[in-house]
Design an enzyme around this catalytic site. Sequence first.
Site, PDB file in Angstrom:
ATOM      1  N   LYS B  82       0.830  -1.208   0.000  1.00  0.00           N
ATOM      2  CA  LYS B  82       0.000   0.000   0.000  1.00  0.00           C
ATOM      3  C   LYS B  82       0.864   1.258   0.000  1.00  0.00           C
ATOM      4  O   LYS B  82       0.400   2.335  -0.364  1.00  0.00           O
ATOM      5  CB  LYS B  82      -0.954   0.015   1.188  1.00  0.00           C
ATOM      6  CG  LYS B  82      -2.129  -0.912   1.037  1.00  0.00           C
ATOM      7  CD  LYS B  82      -3.151  -0.666   2.128  1.00  0.00           C
ATOM      8  CE  LYS B  82      -3.982  -1.872   2.452  1.00  0.00           C
ATOM      9  NZ  LYS B  82      -3.334  -2.943   3.184  1.00  0.00           N
ATOM     10  N   CYS B 171     -15.226  -1.111  14.860  1.00  0.00           N
ATOM     11  CA  CYS B 171     -14.064  -1.987  14.738  1.00  0.00           C
ATOM     12  C   CYS B 171     -13.272  -2.202  16.022  1.00  0.00           C
ATOM     13  O   CYS B 171     -12.642  -3.219  16.173  1.00  0.00           O
ATOM     14  CB  CYS B 171     -13.159  -1.536  13.590  1.00  0.00           C
ATOM     15  SG  CYS B 171     -12.193  -0.078  13.897  1.00  0.00           S
ATOM     16  N   MET B 172     -13.292  -1.253  16.943  1.00  0.00           N
ATOM     17  CA  MET B 172     -12.421  -1.397  18.114  1.00  0.00           C
ATOM     18  C   MET B 172     -13.166  -1.426  19.434  1.00  0.00           C
ATOM     19  O   MET B 172     -12.573  -1.627  20.485  1.00  0.00           O
ATOM     20  CB  MET B 172     -11.445  -0.215  18.185  1.00  0.00           C
ATOM     21  CG  MET B 172     -10.487  -0.126  17.048  1.00  0.00           C
ATOM     22  SD  MET B 172      -9.601  -1.661  16.797  1.00  0.00           S
ATOM     23  CE  MET B 172      -8.792  -1.833  18.377  1.00  0.00           C
ATOM     24  N   MET B 356     -10.613  -8.128  13.755  1.00  0.00           N
ATOM     25  CA  MET B 356     -12.062  -8.016  13.693  1.00  0.00           C
ATOM     26  C   MET B 356     -12.817  -9.308  13.999  1.00  0.00           C
ATOM     27  O   MET B 356     -13.971  -9.276  14.365  1.00  0.00           O
ATOM     28  CB  MET B 356     -12.478  -7.482  12.318  1.00  0.00           C
ATOM     29  CG  MET B 356     -12.004  -6.067  12.068  1.00  0.00           C
ATOM     30  SD  MET B 356     -12.486  -4.960  13.387  1.00  0.00           S
ATOM     31  CE  MET B 356     -10.899  -4.522  14.054  1.00  0.00           C
ATOM     32  N   GLY B 393      -7.326  -1.409  12.957  1.00  0.00           N
ATOM     33  CA  GLY B 393      -7.490  -1.250  11.524  1.00  0.00           C
ATOM     34  C   GLY B 393      -7.178   0.139  11.015  1.00  0.00           C
ATOM     35  O   GLY B 393      -6.726   0.304   9.885  1.00  0.00           O
ATOM     36  N   GLN B 394      -7.422   1.154  11.823  1.00  0.00           N
ATOM     37  CA  GLN B 394      -7.276   2.522  11.328  1.00  0.00           C
ATOM     38  C   GLN B 394      -6.064   3.197  11.969  1.00  0.00           C
ATOM     39  O   GLN B 394      -5.658   2.861  13.070  1.00  0.00           O
ATOM     40  CB  GLN B 394      -8.525   3.327  11.651  1.00  0.00           C
ATOM     41  CG  GLN B 394      -9.775   2.778  11.005  1.00  0.00           C
ATOM     42  CD  GLN B 394     -10.975   3.650  11.304  1.00  0.00           C
ATOM     43  OE1 GLN B 394     -11.212   4.622  10.615  1.00  0.00           O
ATOM     44  NE2 GLN B 394     -11.699   3.331  12.350  1.00  0.00           N
TER      45      GLN B 394
HETATM   46  S1  SF4 Z   1       0.818   1.350   8.116  1.00  0.00           S
HETATM   47 FE1  SF4 Z   1      -0.232  -0.458   7.297  1.00  0.00          FE
HETATM   48  S2  SF4 Z   1      -0.758   0.094   5.191  1.00  0.00           S
HETATM   49 FE2  SF4 Z   1       0.821   1.544   5.863  1.00  0.00          FE
HETATM   50  S3  SF4 Z   1       2.759   0.629   5.202  1.00  0.00           S
HETATM   51 FE3  SF4 Z   1       2.397  -0.029   7.296  1.00  0.00          FE
HETATM   52  S4  SF4 Z   1       1.380  -2.013   7.118  1.00  0.00           S
HETATM   53 FE4  SF4 Z   1       1.199  -0.995   5.107  1.00  0.00          FE
END
Ligand code: SF4
Lengths: 77, 768
Positions: B82, B171-172, B356, B393-394
């Site tokens: 990403k 989510c949390m 999750m 997740g965030q």
């Molecule tokens: S924070 Fe998450 S999405 Fe960003 S580089 Fe690290 S593992 Fe990948």
Amino acid sequence: MPISGIVLTCLAAKVDDVALRLAAFDGVEVHGVMPDGQIVAVVEADTVQGEVDIVSQLHDVEDVITVRLAYHNFEDV
Amino acid sequence: MGLTRRDFLKASAAAAAFAATGAAVLKPKLVEAADSGIKWGKAPCRFCGTGCGVLVGVKDGRIVATKGDPAAPVNRGLNCIKGYFLSKILYGKDRLTKPLIRKGDKMVEASWEEAMTLIAGKFKEAIEKHGPDSVAIYGSGQWTVFEGYAASKLFKGGIGTNNVEPNARLCMASAVTGFMTTFASDEPMGVYDDLDIGDTYFLWGANMAECHPVLFSRMIDNRLKNPNVKIIDFGTRRTRTSQMADQYIKFAPQTDLALLNAIAHVIVKEKLYDENFIKKHVVFKKGKTNIGNGLEDKFKFADDPKPMTFDEYKDFLKEYTPEYASRLSGVPAEKIVEMARLYADKKRKVNSLWTMGFNQHTRGTWVNNLVYNVHLLTGKICRPGENPMSLTGQPSACGTAREVGTFTHRLPADMVVTNPEHRAIAAKIWGIDVKKIPEKPTYNAIEMFRALDRGDIKVVWTQVTNPFQSLPNLNRFRKGARKGDGRFVIVSDMYPTKSTEVADVILPSASWVEKEGVFGNAERRTQQWYKMVEPPGEARNDLTQTIDLARRLGHGNLFPYKYVEKEIWEEYRQFTVGGKDLAPYEAYTKARGLRWPVVNGKETLYRYAEGYDPYVKAGEGIKFYKNKKDDGRAVIWARPYEPAAEAPDKSYPFWLCTGRVLEHWHTGTMTGRVPELKRAYPAAVCEMHPDDAKKLGIKNLQKVKISSRRGTIILPVDLNGRGKAEKGNIFVAFFDETKLINELCIDAYCPISGEPDYKKCAVKVEKA
Ligand code: SF4
């Protein structure tokens, strides 16, 4: 053309085999093979799309465990 | 032939990769040349809660390069795939650059003045006619700390309503209530270092390889060096993570409750527990049972904890024999015994990791409690290399939603509105009359949108999130938003989304390095960054938007700042003194994040542990000092197995589970903008077991109609996908805005945490 520097990991015993497999890809230059199973490569393609296509395929190369991105330049995109 | 810029760039790319492997940099001169004209600044990654460090390269006002930050301890110079899209997310073609106001079916460009006047008018009108609880703000774990803090202060301390919620409720929230009920303090005791130095990892409902790739790599690197490392993947779906685990143990949905109790059963029966640890550090409790699923509007629940003895707890565990848990879960009884022994092995450093699968669960709080039980029974907690840890997740679900406390019941730093002392502390710091902060929580996220549907809430402002794609039972909420009758929806975002579709006003927002910010990741690491580029067009920081509304509503006095970010930080920091201690702003401008509590300039690795946590006195060893009412002990909870809110039956014979994939992030509003990611994983598919497909006469890639009691969707079946559904289960990712799988999901939630269960509802699958 975008350029990226990536690091792949695999089992130390497989590192030479994996490096050979990587070298077969167009747009991938293997720059370093470490005895502990890390491989340094530079990826080039015409577009970022091309780069990502390559990197996604590298994920699926036999014996590759992880692929991570160290550097990404896209100044002329 | 001379060297070209391209040669320099290549050298630079290789050098960064070499540096990340620990090798020396070759050709430093070329690297220097490549860097000429590029200005580098540090920031945490915009995507997941791992919180990797990124160096952002800017040239002529545009981002031209990114690097994994070699100085960042989280990712040591490497990002996941990403990382390729970090900068591009800002440059999608359809970036919102002007405020838009609904005129009939059309959204029409407007000035900020016009849009904000309209918004302030709607707020005033609703508050006058229906009271302060008729207006609400819904933000996210992608809010910067400043944005979340300003929203909470304006709504709770200015407008006088507890109608503040984050999407982190989705989510949390169960991780929060799990921590609060067991340790009386949110956030983990351990840190990511445990991934490098532990040797046994139990993953529960966590596809780390795709959702937390950098953390997964750290664990895999550990295993490459240490052949003793074992990774056990407990799951309901075979994933890329399962492929790399030493063992994949599949279990029937919802039976994690029974499995964890059975593991505790074996530990107790075989006397594998740490008696000394239990005597010193643990109390036992039970709560209410048959607690419902939050399916009715205005559902309310209050637990009634009762103390119990270790013997009574042992009695409670009696029924959870490996055989009983095996019948429910499908995991062989011997396997359960083997896993219990592995958890308790005195020679092993054991960690549990979950996301999750545990948290989005109608018994999410319970299942969090149950995994802590196993660590508390065996004393494998608060030690380097052995800890339970909930992964986020965030990017700032921890830093903003949880630590700033942007939930209806919360105030900053673990404080709650129901506690008069906490309200007094908040009122003092905010310089307001304590009566202003209402003592009763109002709505959790699901109830907030139910209230909008009913018309009890009239005005809702969403920032940095996409509820009209991400809520379960989505049809109800999408329709509710457009019912008229005084309802008014404001959406701040950087791109058009499924939520801007139902908005009355759309405000264009600045994102990531277009503004100054602070995020907090899953290991208590707080990370700051500066603004590096201008937002496009007239897009503005959400923080500026909130403060603008405050001024228009007559609450400008709450925001008397000049250097807004820094002054908000120093004010917020007062809440954290003596507990979650945060450092002065300056400290974060330099460091690659610091893990709180930061006392006397020193960050804390292991909470509650002597020698690490400044609040544990010499000689105490471990002290769960936050849980004052139980004398500084943690709680082992007797929590039973109870079935899911909706299970497969004759008419709806499959379990539906939703989730994420590597290439996309959440509802895909950012990653979906990037053509490369769209191509790698362009559209949602229905993962299905080949045997199930065969029975139904369905071939690979053939279209199927999936229906639940709430909605229907048509998708191609994928039998050879990256993830493999188990028999009787299907899996669909939720990023695809053209296929709203959440219309099928049930809006049942954990009565304690209020978090909905996106992992379990009943569906049928037919040929389309
Ligand atoms: S924070 Fe998450 S999405 Fe960003 S580089 Fe690290 S593992 Fe990948």
